[in-house]
Design a protein around this motif. Sequence first.
Motif, short mmCIF file in Angstrom:
data_model
loop_
_atom_site.label_atom_id
_atom_site.label_comp_id
_atom_site.label_asym_id
_atom_site.label_seq_id
_atom_site.Cartn_x
_atom_site.Cartn_y
_atom_site.Cartn_z
N LEU A 32 0.84 -1.19 0.00
CA LEU A 32 0.00 0.00 0.00
C LEU A 32 0.88 1.25 0.00
CD1 LEU A 32 -3.13 0.04 0.16
CD2 LEU A 32 -2.90 0.63 2.58
N VAL A 33 0.55 2.20 -0.89
CA VAL A 33 1.21 3.50 -0.88
C VAL A 33 0.13 4.57 -0.78
CG1 VAL A 33 3.19 2.68 -2.20
CG2 VAL A 33 1.25 3.72 -3.41
N TYR A 34 0.55 5.78 -0.41
CA TYR A 34 -0.41 6.86 -0.17
C TYR A 34 -0.09 8.07 -1.03
CZ TYR A 34 -1.22 4.03 3.97
OH TYR A 34 -1.47 2.98 4.82
N GLN A 35 -1.15 8.76 -1.43
CA GLN A 35 -1.03 10.04 -2.09
C GLN A 35 -2.18 10.94 -1.67
OE1 GLN A 35 -0.18 8.50 -6.40
NE2 GLN A 35 0.96 10.41 -6.14
N ALA A 36 -1.94 12.25 -1.68
CA ALA A 36 -2.96 13.23 -1.35
C ALA A 36 -3.25 14.09 -2.58
CB ALA A 36 -2.50 14.11 -0.19
N PHE A 37 -4.53 14.33 -2.84
CA PHE A 37 -4.92 15.08 -4.04
C PHE A 37 -6.08 16.02 -3.75
CE2 PHE A 37 -3.06 11.24 -6.01
CZ PHE A 37 -2.17 11.84 -6.89
N LYS A 38 -6.32 16.92 -4.68
CA LYS A 38 -7.53 17.73 -4.66
C LYS A 38 -8.72 16.81 -4.94
CE LYS A 38 -7.56 20.69 -8.02
NZ LYS A 38 -7.16 21.61 -9.12
N PRO A 39 -9.93 17.20 -4.54
CA PRO A 39 -11.09 16.31 -4.67
C PRO A 39 -11.36 15.81 -6.09
CG PRO A 39 -11.59 18.08 -3.15
CD PRO A 39 -10.25 18.41 -3.74
N SER A 40 -11.18 16.65 -7.10
CA SER A 40 -11.51 16.22 -8.46
C SER A 40 -10.61 15.09 -8.93
CB SER A 40 -11.41 17.40 -9.42
OG SER A 40 -10.09 17.95 -9.42
N ASN A 67 4.52 5.32 4.06
CA ASN A 67 4.36 5.51 5.49
C ASN A 67 3.18 6.44 5.77
OD1 ASN A 67 4.77 6.89 8.08
ND2 ASN A 67 6.57 5.61 8.24
N PHE A 68 2.18 5.93 6.50
CA PHE A 68 0.97 6.70 6.76
C PHE A 68 1.25 7.98 7.54
CE2 PHE A 68 -2.73 7.66 9.46
CZ PHE A 68 -3.74 7.77 8.52
N THR A 69 2.06 7.90 8.59
CA THR A 69 2.29 9.09 9.42
C THR A 69 3.04 10.18 8.65
OG1 THR A 69 4.27 8.07 10.39
CG2 THR A 69 2.20 7.86 11.62
N TRP A 70 3.93 9.78 7.75
CA TRP A 70 4.61 10.77 6.92
C TRP A 70 3.62 11.42 5.96
CZ3 TRP A 70 7.69 14.39 5.98
CH2 TRP A 70 8.06 14.76 4.70
N MET A 71 2.68 10.65 5.41
CA MET A 71 1.65 11.21 4.55
C MET A 71 0.78 12.20 5.31
SD MET A 71 0.33 11.03 1.36
CE MET A 71 0.42 12.82 1.55
N SER A 75 0.46 16.18 4.33
CA SER A 75 -0.83 16.72 3.91
C SER A 75 -1.53 17.51 5.01
CB SER A 75 -1.76 15.58 3.46
OG SER A 75 -2.10 14.75 4.57
N GLY A 76 -0.92 17.58 6.19
CA GLY A 76 -1.60 18.23 7.31
C GLY A 76 -2.88 17.52 7.69
N TRP A 77 -2.82 16.18 7.63
CA TRP A 77 -4.02 15.36 7.91
C TRP A 77 -5.16 15.79 6.98
CZ3 TRP A 77 -4.27 11.19 11.33
CH2 TRP A 77 -3.16 11.02 12.16
N ALA A 78 -4.85 15.93 5.71
CA ALA A 78 -5.85 16.25 4.67
C ALA A 78 -6.47 17.63 4.84
CB ALA A 78 -6.95 15.18 4.63
N THR A 79 -5.68 18.57 5.39
CA THR A 79 -6.19 19.93 5.55
C THR A 79 -5.52 20.92 4.60
OG1 THR A 79 -4.59 20.49 7.29
CG2 THR A 79 -6.69 19.52 7.99
N LYS A 81 -4.24 22.74 1.14
CA LYS A 81 -4.86 22.98 -0.16
C LYS A 81 -4.38 21.98 -1.19
CE LYS A 81 -5.67 26.56 -3.63
NZ LYS A 81 -5.39 27.95 -4.05
N ASN A 82 -5.30 21.44 -1.97
CA ASN A 82 -5.05 20.45 -3.01
C ASN A 82 -4.55 19.12 -2.46
OD1 ASN A 82 -5.84 22.23 -5.06
ND2 ASN A 82 -3.75 23.05 -5.27
N GLN A 83 -4.68 18.92 -1.14
CA GLN A 83 -4.34 17.64 -0.52
C GLN A 83 -5.47 17.20 0.42
OE1 GLN A 83 -0.08 17.03 0.65
NE2 GLN A 83 0.09 19.24 0.33
N GLU A 84 -6.68 17.56 0.06
CA GLU A 84 -7.82 17.33 0.94
C GLU A 84 -8.34 15.90 0.92
OE1 GLU A 84 -8.19 21.57 -0.81
OE2 GLU A 84 -7.78 19.54 -1.55
N ARG A 85 -7.89 15.12 -0.02
CA ARG A 85 -8.35 13.73 -0.11
C ARG A 85 -7.13 12.81 -0.08
NH1 ARG A 85 -13.38 13.79 -3.05
NH2 ARG A 85 -13.37 11.51 -3.13
N ILE A 86 -7.19 11.81 0.78
CA ILE A 86 -6.08 10.86 0.94
C ILE A 86 -6.48 9.54 0.29
CG2 ILE A 86 -4.52 9.71 2.53
CD1 ILE A 86 -4.32 12.75 2.62
N LEU A 87 -5.63 9.06 -0.61
CA LEU A 87 -5.88 7.81 -1.30
C LEU A 87 -4.89 6.75 -0.85
CD1 LEU A 87 -6.51 9.05 -4.96
CD2 LEU A 87 -8.17 8.71 -3.11
N ALA A 88 -5.41 5.54 -0.62
CA ALA A 88 -4.58 4.37 -0.35
C ALA A 88 -4.56 3.55 -1.64
CB ALA A 88 -5.16 3.55 0.80
#
Length: 218
Positions: A32-40, A67-71, A75-79, A81-88
């Motif tokens: 599993l890897v993580y990325q943060a993106f804008k909602p669209s 690493n989840f905690t690094w993500m 992303s500031g815990w999905a707060t 801008k443009n990182q409001e959604r966290i994808l696994a």
Amino acid sequence: MDFPAELYLSQIQRWPTSGRHVLAQYDRTSILVYQAFKPSIAQYAVENQKFGGPDFSLTRMTWIKTNFTWMMYRSGWATKKNQERILAIRLSRYSFEEILNKAVTTSFGQSRFFGTRLDWQMAGETTNVRLQWDPDHELNGNNLQRKAIQLGIRGDLAKLYATEWILSIKDITDFVQEQYQLVQSGDINLVKTPVEDLYPVPDQLKPRLGLGIDEEEH
């Protein structure tokens, strides 16, 4: 949430406190890897189980984190801008190790794979994968001595990653927000994070990644 999670305070008891490590949730065939993106971008990815759409660009480097905690820190815990959604994002271990096999560290001193600084510079200019070791973080954002890996992918490899290599994409933003509420209220003993353990990096890849060497950066 349909991926294993465990109390954070229980997990840190088995994690290393320093050094470079690939902490990840994985099984016999996938990681599993993580990325943060804008909602669209996130919505398109979840609906189509691949990346694309008008707001996603294959010409830019895309960064993945195991690493989840690094993500959460990034992303500031999905707060942010443009990182409001966290994808696994689940990849096969074969695909993940293909990415590792092409990685070039962002600092010459982080790896002894290249004999000279010039060799490293030339490899960095042509590779489609950059590797960066950064301090991991506690839930409150404090730096740790342990280093977390992030991998930047571009070019043809980014296209393979975005459109062919992904096994599944899940939006875990609700889970992230629930845990962040506990962090903010000081209930760290209740916070759960995805189960992560040390990923068994193949021995032949360790020199390229800078694992098992003096970690002083130059």
